[in-house]
Motif scaffolding. Structure first.
Motif, PDB file in Angstrom:
ATOM      1  N   PRO A  52      62.207  -2.215  41.429  1.00 57.97           N
ATOM      2  CA  PRO A  52      61.365  -1.296  41.076  1.00 57.97           C
ATOM      3  C   PRO A  52      61.115   0.033  42.021  1.00 57.97           C
ATOM      4  O   PRO A  52      61.603  -0.180  43.182  1.00 57.97           O
ATOM      5  CB  PRO A  52      59.831  -2.170  41.521  1.00 57.97           C
ATOM      6  N   ASP A  53      61.382   1.159  41.371  1.00 62.12           N
ATOM      7  CA  ASP A  53      61.353   2.468  42.213  1.00 62.12           C
ATOM      8  C   ASP A  53      59.781   2.817  42.697  1.00 62.12           C
ATOM      9  O   ASP A  53      58.954   2.723  41.662  1.00 62.12           O
ATOM     10  CB  ASP A  53      62.019   3.413  41.265  1.00 62.12           C
ATOM     11  N   PRO A  54      59.602   3.068  43.963  1.00 63.01           N
ATOM     12  CA  PRO A  54      58.070   3.039  44.255  1.00 63.01           C
ATOM     13  C   PRO A  54      57.558   4.399  43.662  1.00 63.01           C
ATOM     14  O   PRO A  54      56.416   4.286  43.419  1.00 63.01           O
ATOM     15  CB  PRO A  54      58.171   3.642  45.839  1.00 63.01           C
ATOM     16  N   ARG A  55      58.285   5.346  43.471  1.00 67.06           N
ATOM     17  CA  ARG A  55      57.622   6.426  42.767  1.00 67.06           C
ATOM     18  C   ARG A  55      57.117   6.315  41.150  1.00 67.06           C
ATOM     19  O   ARG A  55      55.996   6.770  40.735  1.00 67.06           O
ATOM     20  CB  ARG A  55      58.728   7.606  42.710  1.00 67.06           C
ATOM     21  N   ILE A  73      53.456  -8.611  30.502  1.00 60.87           N
ATOM     22  CA  ILE A  73      54.183  -9.134  29.176  1.00 60.87           C
ATOM     23  C   ILE A  73      55.599  -8.790  29.149  1.00 60.87           C
ATOM     24  O   ILE A  73      55.805  -7.455  29.227  1.00 60.87           O
ATOM     25  CB  ILE A  73      53.305  -8.858  27.874  1.00 60.87           C
ATOM     26  N   GLY A  74      56.535  -9.536  28.836  1.00 62.54           N
ATOM     27  CA  GLY A  74      57.949  -9.346  29.081  1.00 62.54           C
ATOM     28  C   GLY A  74      58.115  -8.819  30.426  1.00 62.54           C
ATOM     29  O   GLY A  74      58.992  -7.971  30.717  1.00 62.54           O
ATOM     30  N   ALA A  75      57.626  -9.988  31.474  1.00 69.75           N
ATOM     31  CA  ALA A  75      57.645  -9.461  32.899  1.00 69.75           C
ATOM     32  C   ALA A  75      59.064  -9.555  33.496  1.00 69.75           C
ATOM     33  O   ALA A  75      59.106  -8.946  34.530  1.00 69.75           O
ATOM     34  CB  ALA A  75      56.671 -10.485  33.383  1.00 69.75           C
ATOM     35  N   GLY A  76      60.025 -10.063  32.950  1.00 70.80           N
ATOM     36  CA  GLY A  76      61.359 -10.248  33.405  1.00 70.80           C
ATOM     37  C   GLY A  76      61.165 -10.628  34.996  1.00 70.80           C
ATOM     38  O   GLY A  76      60.603 -11.731  35.343  1.00 70.80           O
ATOM     39  N   THR A  77      62.188 -10.102  35.941  1.00 73.32           N
ATOM     40  CA  THR A  77      61.817 -10.472  37.464  1.00 73.32           C
ATOM     41  C   THR A  77      60.512  -9.995  38.167  1.00 73.32           C
ATOM     42  O   THR A  77      60.586 -10.373  39.469  1.00 73.32           O
ATOM     43  CB  THR A  77      63.175 -10.191  37.939  1.00 73.32           C
ATOM     44  N   GLY A  78      59.931  -9.350  37.631  1.00 70.53           N
ATOM     45  CA  GLY A  78      58.706  -8.808  38.299  1.00 70.53           C
ATOM     46  C   GLY A  78      58.544  -7.592  38.388  1.00 70.53           C
ATOM     47  O   GLY A  78      57.707  -6.977  39.405  1.00 70.53           O
ATOM     48  N   SER A  79      59.632  -6.416  38.074  1.00 69.05           N
ATOM     49  CA  SER A  79      59.469  -5.028  38.627  1.00 69.05           C
ATOM     50  C   SER A  79      58.311  -4.502  38.130  1.00 69.05           C
ATOM     51  O   SER A  79      57.952  -4.707  36.879  1.00 69.05           O
ATOM     52  CB  SER A  79      60.657  -4.519  37.890  1.00 69.05           C
ATOM     53  N   TYR A  80      57.596  -3.765  38.757  1.00 64.96           N
ATOM     54  CA  TYR A  80      56.686  -2.956  38.631  1.00 64.96           C
ATOM     55  C   TYR A  80      55.417  -3.864  38.315  1.00 64.96           C
ATOM     56  O   TYR A  80      54.336  -3.481  37.702  1.00 64.96           O
ATOM     57  CB  TYR A  80      56.592  -1.869  37.420  1.00 64.96           C
ATOM     58  N   ASP A 205      67.355   9.667  43.064  1.00 64.59           N
ATOM     59  CA  ASP A 205      67.823   8.640  43.673  1.00 64.59           C
ATOM     60  C   ASP A 205      67.121   7.217  43.412  1.00 64.59           C
ATOM     61  O   ASP A 205      66.628   6.532  44.400  1.00 64.59           O
ATOM     62  CB  ASP A 205      67.801   8.910  45.245  1.00 64.59           C
ATOM     63  N   CYS A 206      66.939   7.166  42.173  1.00 66.78           N
ATOM     64  CA  CYS A 206      65.886   6.046  41.589  1.00 66.78           C
ATOM     65  C   CYS A 206      66.622   4.818  42.146  1.00 66.78           C
ATOM     66  O   CYS A 206      68.029   4.673  41.738  1.00 66.78           O
ATOM     67  CB  CYS A 206      65.965   6.226  40.034  1.00 66.78           C
ATOM     68  N   VAL A 207      66.021   3.809  42.403  1.00 68.49           N
ATOM     69  CA  VAL A 207      66.518   2.823  42.713  1.00 68.49           C
ATOM     70  C   VAL A 207      66.481   1.412  41.770  1.00 68.49           C
ATOM     71  O   VAL A 207      67.105   0.328  41.916  1.00 68.49           O
ATOM     72  CB  VAL A 207      65.937   2.002  44.149  1.00 68.49           C
ATOM     73  N   ASP A 208      65.686   1.881  40.706  1.00 72.02           N
ATOM     74  CA  ASP A 208      65.623   0.944  39.424  1.00 72.02           C
ATOM     75  C   ASP A 208      66.865   1.268  38.678  1.00 72.02           C
ATOM     76  O   ASP A 208      66.900   2.457  37.957  1.00 72.02           O
ATOM     77  CB  ASP A 208      64.446   1.040  38.589  1.00 72.02           C
ATOM     78  N   GLY A 209      67.859   0.344  38.457  1.00 70.46           N
ATOM     79  CA  GLY A 209      69.026   0.588  37.478  1.00 70.46           C
ATOM     80  C   GLY A 209      69.003   0.487  36.100  1.00 70.46           C
ATOM     81  O   GLY A 209      69.546   0.098  35.273  1.00 70.46           O
TER      82      GLY A 209
END
Length: 282
Positions: A52-55, A73-80, A205-209
């Protein structure tokens, strides 16, 4: 826990458990489910490439202010996933197994058939996932059913994203993939009434790919690990991807990309069509 239908056993990361559903609760066979297969295909590297990107996280958090309990919902690995998440729903075991210790308990199920009682949580959240659902209207209806106050969906507008240099200049086949995946914003608004639409620009510089994350770092798109975490690459015919990336590599080597996109090199953020759709429930 009172949030769940009582016959359901939840999966907690790090524990070997299985899930069952109540009689009458129809869930696709997880082996044959197209939704799960897509996530299994693109999810192998999520824990490395989809942080997850903090911004962006701050924008999502702002949309959930005042919500004491959230279902992801559709949580995946838990980003955001906000700290007040009480249940995560995810169809792919590959994704669930990459969730961090201490994350909200996760159950293996699909958005169209949520094993959560009605009005169980204050808000239902879906982050870059609705385009993988087999039946969008069912998924949205289920989110509205389980949430008392708010539905929040993070998605993107293909009409904006298709202008992104990567798909416009190098990967037109991926532009078609994106068009096939994307949910028209007008369709979401028709299902949600009159939601608030919040643009979410992508930091340089987004850290979420996700697909547009590397708009100012084009070399990253040549990395197979980065590609593996993006539906844009994994769902586009490989010969078309190879041809487009070969041209991108050549333009980066010659400096042509820099000459053509000089305006981007000084930009801090870029609107690539990512949108947060926020609907208040009656």
């Amino acid at each position: 826990m009172a949030y769940f239908r009582s016959a359901l056993r939840i999966h907690v990361p790090g524990q070997a458990t299985s899930s069952t559903v109540l009689p009458g609760h129809v869930m696709p066979d997880p082996v044959s489910s197209g939704t799960q297969a897509r996530y299994d295909q693109t999810g192998q590297t999520y824990s490395r490439t989809r942080r997850p990107d903090p911004r962006i996280a701050a924008v999502v958090s702002d949309a959930l202010l005042g919500m004491a309990t959230v279902a992801n919902i559709g949580a995946g690995t838990g980003s955001y996933e906000p700290t007040n998440t009480v249940i995560a729903v995810e169809p792919s075991r590959v994704m669930i197994d990459q969730r961090r210790p201490g994350s909200a308990p996760a159950v293996m199920a699909v958005a169209e058939h949520l094993p959560i009682r009605s009005n169980a949580v204050d808000a239902a959240l879906a982050v870059l996932t609705a385009h993988h659902w087999n039946y969008l209207d069912h998924g949205v209806s289920e989110m509205q059913r389980i949430a008392r106050r708010r539905v929040v969906i993070f998605t993107w507008d293909h009409n904006v994203f298709r202008q992104f240099w990567l798909v416009r200049e190098y990967l037109p086949a991926a532009a078609q993939t994106d068009a096939d995946l994307a949910i028209p914003i007008t369709r979401l608004t028709s299902l949600l009434g009159e939601p608030t639409i919040v643009p979410v620009p992508v930091p340089h510089d987004c850290v979420d790919g996700f697909g547009g994350a590397y708009w100012r770092r084009p070399h990253a798109y040549l990395d197979p690990t980065v590609q593996a975490g993006m539906s844009l690459f994994t769902l586009t015919p490989k010969p078309a991807v190879r041809e487009g990336l070969s041209r991108l590599r050549a333009d980066l080597t010659s400096g042509e990309w820099d000459r053509q996109h000089q305006d981007l090199l000084d930009s801090e953020q870029l609107d690539l069509g990512y949108r947060l759709v926020i609907a208040e429930l009656p």
